[in-house]
Design a protein around this motif. Structure first.
Motif, PDB file in Angstrom:
ATOM      1  N   TRP A  42      18.671  81.383  67.923  1.00 24.53           N
ATOM      2  CA  TRP A  42      17.218  81.239  67.899  1.00 24.53           C
ATOM      3  C   TRP A  42      16.557  82.220  68.870  1.00 24.53           C
ATOM      4  O   TRP A  42      15.535  82.824  68.549  1.00 24.53           O
ATOM      5  CB  TRP A  42      16.802  79.804  68.194  1.00 24.53           C
ATOM      6  N   GLN A  43      17.126  82.384  70.051  1.00 28.35           N
ATOM      7  CA  GLN A  43      16.558  83.338  71.008  1.00 28.35           C
ATOM      8  C   GLN A  43      16.537  84.744  70.414  1.00 28.35           C
ATOM      9  O   GLN A  43      15.536  85.460  70.529  1.00 28.35           O
ATOM     10  CB  GLN A  43      17.356  83.333  72.306  1.00 28.35           C
ATOM     11  N   ASN A  44      17.635  85.131  69.777  1.00 28.33           N
ATOM     12  CA  ASN A  44      17.720  86.471  69.186  1.00 28.33           C
ATOM     13  C   ASN A  44      16.714  86.664  68.055  1.00 28.33           C
ATOM     14  O   ASN A  44      16.040  87.693  67.986  1.00 28.33           O
ATOM     15  CB  ASN A  44      19.142  86.739  68.682  1.00 28.33           C
ATOM     16  N   VAL A  45      16.610  85.690  67.177  1.00 30.44           N
ATOM     17  CA  VAL A  45      15.676  85.805  66.050  1.00 30.44           C
ATOM     18  C   VAL A  45      14.230  85.796  66.549  1.00 30.44           C
ATOM     19  O   VAL A  45      13.421  86.629  66.139  1.00 30.44           O
ATOM     20  CB  VAL A  45      15.912  84.690  65.009  1.00 30.44           C
ATOM     21  N   CYS A  46      13.922  84.881  67.441  1.00 31.35           N
ATOM     22  CA  CYS A  46      12.546  84.785  67.946  1.00 31.35           C
ATOM     23  C   CYS A  46      12.124  86.047  68.694  1.00 31.35           C
ATOM     24  O   CYS A  46      10.941  86.408  68.685  1.00 31.35           O
ATOM     25  CB  CYS A  46      12.393  83.563  68.836  1.00 31.35           C
ATOM     26  N   SER A  47      13.072  86.740  69.316  1.00 27.76           N
ATOM     27  CA  SER A  47      12.740  87.974  70.046  1.00 27.76           C
ATOM     28  C   SER A  47      12.255  89.076  69.096  1.00 27.76           C
ATOM     29  O   SER A  47      11.632  90.036  69.526  1.00 27.76           O
ATOM     30  CB  SER A  47      13.937  88.462  70.857  1.00 27.76           C
ATOM     31  N   GLN A  48      12.509  88.920  67.808  1.00 25.94           N
ATOM     32  CA  GLN A  48      12.075  89.897  66.804  1.00 25.94           C
ATOM     33  C   GLN A  48      10.686  89.580  66.249  1.00 25.94           C
ATOM     34  O   GLN A  48      10.147  90.344  65.445  1.00 25.94           O
ATOM     35  CB  GLN A  48      13.070  89.932  65.640  1.00 25.94           C
ATOM     36  N   MET A  49      10.128  88.449  66.668  1.00 31.40           N
ATOM     37  CA  MET A  49       8.856  87.994  66.125  1.00 31.40           C
ATOM     38  C   MET A  49       7.710  88.299  67.082  1.00 31.40           C
ATOM     39  O   MET A  49       7.911  88.464  68.281  1.00 31.40           O
ATOM     40  CB  MET A  49       8.905  86.479  65.866  1.00 31.40           C
ATOM     41  N   THR A  50       6.493  88.314  66.528  1.00 31.67           N
ATOM     42  CA  THR A  50       5.292  88.433  67.339  1.00 31.67           C
ATOM     43  C   THR A  50       4.907  87.027  67.791  1.00 31.67           C
ATOM     44  O   THR A  50       4.922  86.098  66.978  1.00 31.67           O
ATOM     45  CB  THR A  50       4.146  89.038  66.490  1.00 31.67           C
ATOM     46  N   PRO A  51       4.568  86.831  69.088  1.00 28.06           N
ATOM     47  CA  PRO A  51       4.135  85.494  69.519  1.00 28.06           C
ATOM     48  C   PRO A  51       3.029  84.969  68.606  1.00 28.06           C
ATOM     49  O   PRO A  51       2.193  85.726  68.120  1.00 28.06           O
ATOM     50  CB  PRO A  51       3.625  85.732  70.940  1.00 28.06           C
ATOM     51  N   GLY A  52       3.077  83.672  68.344  1.00 27.48           N
ATOM     52  CA  GLY A  52       2.168  83.054  67.391  1.00 27.48           C
ATOM     53  C   GLY A  52       2.814  82.908  66.024  1.00 27.48           C
ATOM     54  O   GLY A  52       2.171  82.508  65.059  1.00 27.48           O
ATOM     55  N   PHE A  53       4.115  83.204  65.949  1.00 25.35           N
ATOM     56  CA  PHE A  53       4.856  83.080  64.692  1.00 25.35           C
ATOM     57  C   PHE A  53       4.977  81.608  64.285  1.00 25.35           C
ATOM     58  O   PHE A  53       4.704  80.705  65.077  1.00 25.35           O
ATOM     59  CB  PHE A  53       6.251  83.718  64.817  1.00 25.35           C
ATOM     60  N   THR A  54       5.359  81.399  63.039  1.00 22.14           N
ATOM     61  CA  THR A  54       5.586  80.048  62.530  1.00 22.14           C
ATOM     62  C   THR A  54       7.036  79.928  62.070  1.00 22.14           C
ATOM     63  O   THR A  54       7.708  80.924  61.813  1.00 22.14           O
ATOM     64  CB  THR A  54       4.637  79.709  61.360  1.00 22.14           C
ATOM     65  N   VAL A  55       7.493  78.676  61.982  1.00 21.35           N
ATOM     66  CA  VAL A  55       8.853  78.388  61.524  1.00 21.35           C
ATOM     67  C   VAL A  55       8.782  77.370  60.398  1.00 21.35           C
ATOM     68  O   VAL A  55       8.074  76.356  60.504  1.00 21.35           O
ATOM     69  CB  VAL A  55       9.738  77.830  62.661  1.00 21.35           C
ATOM     70  N   LEU A  56       9.522  77.644  59.333  1.00 24.63           N
ATOM     71  CA  LEU A  56       9.649  76.740  58.193  1.00 24.63           C
ATOM     72  C   LEU A  56      11.106  76.316  58.117  1.00 24.63           C
ATOM     73  O   LEU A  56      11.998  77.153  58.007  1.00 24.63           O
ATOM     74  CB  LEU A  56       9.229  77.463  56.915  1.00 24.63           C
ATOM     75  N   GLY A  57      11.366  75.022  58.217  1.00 22.78           N
ATOM     76  CA  GLY A  57      12.733  74.507  58.199  1.00 22.78           C
ATOM     77  C   GLY A  57      13.030  73.747  56.919  1.00 22.78           C
ATOM     78  O   GLY A  57      12.313  72.813  56.567  1.00 22.78           O
ATOM     79  N   ASP A  58      14.083  74.143  56.224  1.00 25.74           N
ATOM     80  CA  ASP A  58      14.507  73.516  54.967  1.00 25.74           C
ATOM     81  C   ASP A  58      15.731  72.647  55.229  1.00 25.74           C
ATOM     82  O   ASP A  58      16.829  73.148  55.476  1.00 25.74           O
ATOM     83  CB  ASP A  58      14.832  74.609  53.949  1.00 25.74           C
ATOM     84  N   TYR A  59      15.539  71.329  55.168  1.00 25.18           N
ATOM     85  CA  TYR A  59      16.617  70.361  55.372  1.00 25.18           C
ATOM     86  C   TYR A  59      16.939  69.608  54.084  1.00 25.18           C
ATOM     87  O   TYR A  59      17.513  68.526  54.126  1.00 25.18           O
ATOM     88  CB  TYR A  59      16.228  69.362  56.466  1.00 25.18           C
ATOM     89  N   THR A  60      16.585  70.173  52.935  1.00 28.30           N
ATOM     90  CA  THR A  60      16.787  69.467  51.670  1.00 28.30           C
ATOM     91  C   THR A  60      18.255  69.314  51.298  1.00 28.30           C
ATOM     92  O   THR A  60      18.586  68.472  50.472  1.00 28.30           O
ATOM     93  CB  THR A  60      16.037  70.161  50.509  1.00 28.30           C
ATOM     94  N   GLN A  61      19.125  70.132  51.907  1.00 31.29           N
ATOM     95  CA  GLN A  61      20.555  70.064  51.571  1.00 31.29           C
ATOM     96  C   GLN A  61      21.387  69.436  52.685  1.00 31.29           C
ATOM     97  O   GLN A  61      22.607  69.570  52.699  1.00 31.29           O
ATOM     98  CB  GLN A  61      21.078  71.477  51.271  1.00 31.29           C
ATOM     99  N   THR A  62      20.738  68.765  53.639  1.00 32.33           N
ATOM    100  CA  THR A  62      21.480  68.140  54.734  1.00 32.33           C
ATOM    101  C   THR A  62      21.671  66.650  54.467  1.00 32.33           C
ATOM    102  O   THR A  62      20.894  66.029  53.755  1.00 32.33           O
ATOM    103  CB  THR A  62      20.773  68.315  56.087  1.00 32.33           C
ATOM    104  N   GLY A  63      22.711  66.112  55.080  1.00 29.88           N
ATOM    105  CA  GLY A  63      22.999  64.680  54.972  1.00 29.88           C
ATOM    106  C   GLY A  63      22.904  64.059  56.349  1.00 29.88           C
ATOM    107  O   GLY A  63      21.838  64.026  56.960  1.00 29.88           O
ATOM    108  N   ALA A  64      24.047  63.596  56.855  1.00 34.91           N
ATOM    109  CA  ALA A  64      24.097  63.021  58.203  1.00 34.91           C
ATOM    110  C   ALA A  64      23.765  64.106  59.220  1.00 34.91           C
ATOM    111  O   ALA A  64      24.071  65.282  59.023  1.00 34.91           O
ATOM    112  CB  ALA A  64      25.481  62.450  58.470  1.00 34.91           C
TER     113      ALA A  64
END
Length: 130
Positions: A42-64
């Motif tokens: 996450w630190q590495n990916v976020c360092s590539q973004m401009t502050p004020g970025f958004t995150v979309l999380g897809d948990y449709t394929q998760t279970g426990a």
């Protein structure tokens, strides 16, 4: 959308046009070894973004979902990098939802205030776009 990384149980991609990160997870999130690099990723990916970025999380394929501490550290990295909003969507399955909600709260109350859960991707994206 360009893919940044893929691990055993998750993938992180970036939409540069929207300054948005897409996080996708799958399977039962129970094995700590699969998430040993989670916060660092996450630190590495976020360092590539401009502050004020958004995150979309897809948990449709998760279970426990039992790795609250690993996800909390990742969420803290997202907050520290300057995220504006985080939207996650679950689809009809909500088995792991409580653990991710607890992880968000453990990351920080400020992070939890910027995060919201939805049933569909369309709802989540509409909220992020506002």
């Amino acid at each position: 959308m360009r893919q940044i990384l893929e691990r055993e149980q998750y993938r992180i991609s970036v939409d540069d046009r929207k300054n948005r990160i897409l996080f996708e997870a799958w399977g039962d999130i129970v094995e700590p070894a699969h998430f040993v690099h989670f916060a660092e990723d996450w630190q590495n990916v976020c360092s590539q973004m401009t502050p004020g970025f958004t995150v979309l999380g897809d948990y449709t394929q998760t279970g426990a979902f039992f790795l609250k501490d690993s996800f909390s550290k990742g969420m803290k990295a997202i907050y520290d990098a300057g995220v504006r909003k985080v939207a996650v969507f679950w689809g009809p399955q909500v088995l792991g939802r409580m653990t991710t909600e607890l992880s968000a709260a453990a990351a920080s109350s400020e992070y939890a205030a910027r995060r919201k859960s939805f049933k569909t991707r369309a709802e989540a994206e509409a909220w992020l776009d506002v």
